[in-house]
Structure formats: C-alpha cells, structure tokens
Design an enzyme around this catalytic site. Structure first.
Site, PDB file in Angstrom:
ATOM      1  NE  ARG A   1      -4.584  -1.052   9.944  1.00  0.00           N
ATOM      2  CZ  ARG A   1      -3.476  -0.656   9.323  1.00  0.00           C
ATOM      3  NH1 ARG A   1      -3.354   0.561   8.875  1.00  0.00           N
ATOM      4  NH2 ARG A   1      -2.492  -1.491   9.169  1.00  0.00           N
ATOM      5  NE  ARG A  32       6.197  -0.587  10.062  1.00  0.00           N
ATOM      6  CZ  ARG A  32       5.059  -0.615   9.363  1.00  0.00           C
ATOM      7  NH1 ARG A  32       5.001  -0.029   8.176  1.00  0.00           N
ATOM      8  NH2 ARG A  32       3.994  -1.228   9.820  1.00  0.00           N
ATOM      9  NE  ARG A  49       7.826  -2.788   6.325  1.00  0.00           N
ATOM     10  CZ  ARG A  49       6.518  -2.674   6.441  1.00  0.00           C
ATOM     11  NH1 ARG A  49       5.837  -2.078   5.486  1.00  0.00           N
ATOM     12  NH2 ARG A  49       5.905  -3.179   7.482  1.00  0.00           N
ATOM     13  CE  LYS A  56      -1.974  -1.205   3.947  1.00  0.00           C
ATOM     14  NZ  LYS A  56      -1.290  -2.481   4.202  1.00  0.00           N
ATOM     15  NE  ARG A  98       2.126  -5.010  10.975  1.00  0.00           N
ATOM     16  CZ  ARG A  98       3.210  -4.911  10.210  1.00  0.00           C
ATOM     17  NH1 ARG A  98       4.372  -5.381  10.649  1.00  0.00           N
ATOM     18  NH2 ARG A  98       3.152  -4.330   9.037  1.00  0.00           N
TER      19      ARG A  98
HETATM   20  P1  AP5 Z   1       4.882  -1.627   1.864  1.00  0.00           P
HETATM   21  O1  AP5 Z   1       4.601  -0.768   0.693  1.00  0.00           O
HETATM   22  O2  AP5 Z   1       5.566  -1.042   3.035  1.00  0.00           O
HETATM   23  O3  AP5 Z   1       3.515  -2.370   2.310  1.00  0.00           O
HETATM   24  P2  AP5 Z   1       2.287  -1.879   3.148  1.00  0.00           P
HETATM   25  O4  AP5 Z   1       1.066  -2.512   2.562  1.00  0.00           O
HETATM   26  O5  AP5 Z   1       2.301  -0.394   3.264  1.00  0.00           O
HETATM   27  O6  AP5 Z   1       2.604  -2.587   4.530  1.00  0.00           O
HETATM   28  P3  AP5 Z   1       2.551  -2.031   6.020  1.00  0.00           P
HETATM   29  O7  AP5 Z   1       3.297  -3.011   6.850  1.00  0.00           O
HETATM   30  O8  AP5 Z   1       2.942  -0.594   6.074  1.00  0.00           O
HETATM   31  O9  AP5 Z   1       1.043  -2.160   6.335  1.00  0.00           O
HETATM   32  P4  AP5 Z   1       0.397  -2.167   7.663  1.00  0.00           P
HETATM   33  O10 AP5 Z   1      -1.012  -2.012   7.224  1.00  0.00           O
HETATM   34  O11 AP5 Z   1       0.673  -3.328   8.527  1.00  0.00           O
HETATM   35  O12 AP5 Z   1       1.099  -0.959   8.474  1.00  0.00           O
HETATM   36  P5  AP5 Z   1       0.724   0.551   8.753  1.00  0.00           P
HETATM   37  O13 AP5 Z   1       1.970   1.321   8.735  1.00  0.00           O
HETATM   38  O14 AP5 Z   1      -0.409   0.977   7.943  1.00  0.00           O
HETATM   39  O15 AP5 Z   1       5.682  -2.902   1.339  1.00  0.00           O
HETATM   40  C1  AP5 Z   1       6.115  -3.910   2.225  1.00  0.00           C
HETATM   41  C2  AP5 Z   1       7.474  -4.440   1.761  1.00  0.00           C
HETATM   42  O16 AP5 Z   1       7.302  -5.117   0.519  1.00  0.00           O
HETATM   43  C3  AP5 Z   1       8.534  -3.348   1.506  1.00  0.00           C
HETATM   44  O17 AP5 Z   1       9.787  -3.858   1.830  1.00  0.00           O
HETATM   45  C4  AP5 Z   1       8.428  -3.094  -0.002  1.00  0.00           C
HETATM   46  O18 AP5 Z   1       9.665  -2.631  -0.551  1.00  0.00           O
HETATM   47  C5  AP5 Z   1       8.106  -4.495  -0.500  1.00  0.00           C
HETATM   48  N1  AP5 Z   1       7.295  -4.506  -1.711  1.00  0.00           N
HETATM   49  C6  AP5 Z   1       6.298  -3.658  -2.057  1.00  0.00           C
HETATM   50  N2  AP5 Z   1       5.780  -3.995  -3.252  1.00  0.00           N
HETATM   51  C7  AP5 Z   1       6.458  -5.102  -3.668  1.00  0.00           C
HETATM   52  C8  AP5 Z   1       6.374  -5.929  -4.820  1.00  0.00           C
HETATM   53  N3  AP5 Z   1       5.493  -5.691  -5.810  1.00  0.00           N
HETATM   54  N4  AP5 Z   1       7.227  -6.976  -4.905  1.00  0.00           N
HETATM   55  C9  AP5 Z   1       8.127  -7.230  -3.909  1.00  0.00           C
HETATM   56  N5  AP5 Z   1       8.277  -6.477  -2.793  1.00  0.00           N
HETATM   57  C10 AP5 Z   1       7.426  -5.426  -2.677  1.00  0.00           C
HETATM   58  O19 AP5 Z   1       0.239   0.445  10.272  1.00  0.00           O
HETATM   59  C11 AP5 Z   1       1.138   0.114  11.301  1.00  0.00           C
HETATM   60  C12 AP5 Z   1       0.397   0.088  12.619  1.00  0.00           C
HETATM   61  O20 AP5 Z   1      -0.139   1.385  12.927  1.00  0.00           O
HETATM   62  C13 AP5 Z   1      -0.820  -0.846  12.694  1.00  0.00           C
HETATM   63  O21 AP5 Z   1      -0.438  -2.180  12.989  1.00  0.00           O
HETATM   64  C14 AP5 Z   1      -1.598  -0.188  13.828  1.00  0.00           C
HETATM   65  O22 AP5 Z   1      -1.024  -0.487  15.075  1.00  0.00           O
HETATM   66  C15 AP5 Z   1      -1.400   1.286  13.565  1.00  0.00           C
HETATM   67  N6  AP5 Z   1      -2.417   1.837  12.660  1.00  0.00           N
HETATM   68  C16 AP5 Z   1      -2.200   2.351  11.415  1.00  0.00           C
HETATM   69  N7  AP5 Z   1      -3.358   2.740  10.863  1.00  0.00           N
HETATM   70  C17 AP5 Z   1      -4.332   2.452  11.782  1.00  0.00           C
HETATM   71  C18 AP5 Z   1      -5.751   2.577  11.771  1.00  0.00           C
HETATM   72  N8  AP5 Z   1      -6.403   3.087  10.692  1.00  0.00           N
HETATM   73  N9  AP5 Z   1      -6.438   2.156  12.854  1.00  0.00           N
HETATM   74  C19 AP5 Z   1      -5.787   1.657  13.945  1.00  0.00           C
HETATM   75  N10 AP5 Z   1      -4.460   1.490  14.002  1.00  0.00           N
HETATM   76  C20 AP5 Z   1      -3.743   1.885  12.929  1.00  0.00           C
HETATM   77 MG    MG Z   2       2.556   0.975   4.835  1.00  0.00          MG
END
Ligand code: AP5
Ligand code: MG
Length: 216
Positions: free
Chosen positions: A85, A157, A124, A13, A168
């Site tokens: 979410r 992270r 990552r 994402k 997660r």
């Molecule tokens: P990346 O682009 O970082 O993936 P992502 O989908 O953004 O993954 P996240 O881990 O950021 O998602 P998340 O939803 O768990 O975390 P968030 O920060 O939102 O890509 C991942 C890896 O794959 C990278 O190394 C990238 O280079 C690689 N990659 C990408 N595309 C690729 C491809 N095509 N091929 C190969 N490799 C590839 O949330 C973190 C925490 O914050 C949550 O757990 C929660 O505690 C809190 N939080 C955030 N939002 C909320 C909410 N709305 N409500 C409550 N808590 C929340």
């Molecule tokens: Mg992300």
C-alpha cells in the site's frame, strides 16, 4: 502465481480474493484481515494497529512488512489483498520475492467510482471470526447477524464509519495511488472496472490474470 489485487477501500478486493482462493487453492493474504485478527486477539500489534485503523490511517510499514515477508513463497501461490500500500512496502515485497526468485505475475487494479464505494462501505458488515464480507442490501447473511460461512457473529467494522471512510479514501490517493504507478511503469498492471455483480467482476478478474488450471 503471485497476484496483487489493488483498488480503493470497498473495491471488492476481499470479496474477489476469497472467491479466487477458493477456486484456485492460492493463499489469500489480506493485511487488513490479519490486523483485525490481531485486534480481536488483543495482541500488542493489535492494540497499536487499532489506533491507526479506526481513524482510517495506515499502520506503520515496518509492522506490515514483518507480518507478510515470510509468507510470499507459499507454494500454492499468493493473492495479495491490501498489500503493498506504500512505495516502501512495494520495494520490500520486491526484495522478498527476489530472494526466493519469484516474480509478481500480475497486478490487478480494480476501479469503482467513489459514490459507489461510499455506498458499499456504508452497507457492509463482516464476520467477526472468518471476516467474510457481506453487503446488507444485496448480499446479506441468510440469518440476520450470523455468518453463512462459519456461524459466528456478523458485525460492522469500526473503520466503516463515515469520517474514517473519508480519510481512508484520502490516504489511498496519497499513499497507494503512487504504488499503482510504480507497477504501471513495469507494464504488468491489468485494469478492470469492478462494478456489476460479484460474478461478473470475478469473470473479468479471471480473464485479467489469464487463469489456467494450475495456479501454484
Ligand atoms: P470488500 O470485498 O470488503 O472490499 P475491499 O476492497 O476488500 O474493501 P476494504 O474496505 O476491505 O478495503 P480497505 O483496503 O479499506 O481495508 P483493509 O481491510 O485492507 O467489499 C466491500 C463491500 O462491497 C462489501 O459489503 C461487499 O459485499 C460489497 N461488494 C463487493 N463486490 C461488490 C459488487 N461487485 N457489487 C456490489 N457490492 C459489492 O484495511 C483496513 C485498514 O487496515 C487500513 O485502513 C489500514 O489502517 C490497515 N492496513 C491494512 N493493510 C495495510 C497495509 N498494507 N499497510 C498499512 N496499513 C494497512
Ligand atoms: Mg478487504
């Protein structure tokens, strides 16, 4: 345009939202990035958020909604990454958008199988400052530990440790999969398989949202 990018942890994402924001001028709103900025700044919200995030649990809805509801009418258009979410968040988003008379144009569900997600997250790293994501195997920073985009330190992270990743995934299935069904009932969900190179995923995403010259 108002686009919601949905998908499990590691689906790409953040990677795709950055590219899309760059190519369209839309505002990338990532609740995860916003929370990590609060943690880094040591704010009250950051301290509270960290206690949930490190375990892979969600931060309470009220804090998240307060953080995002004023930003939804950005005239450049918005790309929501990691929000909503929960059903409560989805309803709050509907209410905020209704107030300003702007609908969600498309929800894109990015699916990737679990084995690949775990592999991606275990490789990552992200920039401590601008939060650009890297894959240490296939897309490492040109200079070890230094962000190509802003020159700051690249770190792992805290919630990419195996136990937190497992939780997660579980929390996503329990609380976020129902949000996808909430949107599916409205018929505005585009499904993409988000595997292959980031370039090929970007192409699928652009087609899914029928990207035109003017995205605002
Ligand atoms: P990346 O682009 O970082 O993936 P992502 O989908 O953004 O993954 P996240 O881990 O950021 O998602 P998340 O939803 O768990 O975390 P968030 O920060 O939102 O890509 C991942 C890896 O794959 C990278 O190394 C990238 O280079 C690689 N990659 C990408 N595309 C690729 C491809 N095509 N091929 C190969 N490799 C590839 O949330 C973190 C925490 O914050 C949550 O757990 C929660 O505690 C809190 N939080 C955030 N939002 C909320 C909410 N709305 N409500 C409550 N808590 C929340
Ligand atoms: Mg992300």
């Amino acid at each position: 345009m108002r686009i919601v990018l949905m998908g499990p942890p590691g689906a790409g994402k953040g990677t795709q939202a950055r590219r899309l924001a760059e190519s369209t001028g839309m505002k990338h709103l990532s609740t995860g990035d916003m929370l990590r900025a609060e943690v880094a700044a040591g704010t009250e919200l950051g301290l509270l958020a960290k206690s949930f995030m490190d375990k892979g649990d969600y931060v309470p809805d009220s804090h998240i909604i307060a953080m995002i509801e004023q930003l939804v009418d950005d005239p450049a258009g918005i790309l929501l990454d990691g929000f909503p979410r929960t059903i409560v968040q989805a309803e709050a988003l509907d209410e905020a958008l209704e107030k300003v008379g702007l609908p969600i144009d498309k929800v894109v569900h990015m699916s990737v199988d679990t084995d690949e997600l775990v592999l991606r997250l275990s490789n990552r790293a992200i920039c401590k400052k601008c939060q650009t994501p890297y894959n240490l195997i296939s897309n490492a920073p040109s200079k070890d530990g230094v962000c190509d985009n802003c020159g700051s330190e690249v770190i792992v992270r805290d919630d990419d440790k195996p136990e937190a990743v497992k939780n997660r995934m579980k929390v996503y299935e329990e609380l976020t999969a129902p949000v996808l069904n909430y949107y599916r009932q409205r018929g505005n969900v585009a499904e993409i398989v988000a595997t292959g190179t980031p370039d090929s995923v970007f192409e699928k995403l652009s087609q899914a949202i029928e990207l035109t010259q003017s995205a605002g």
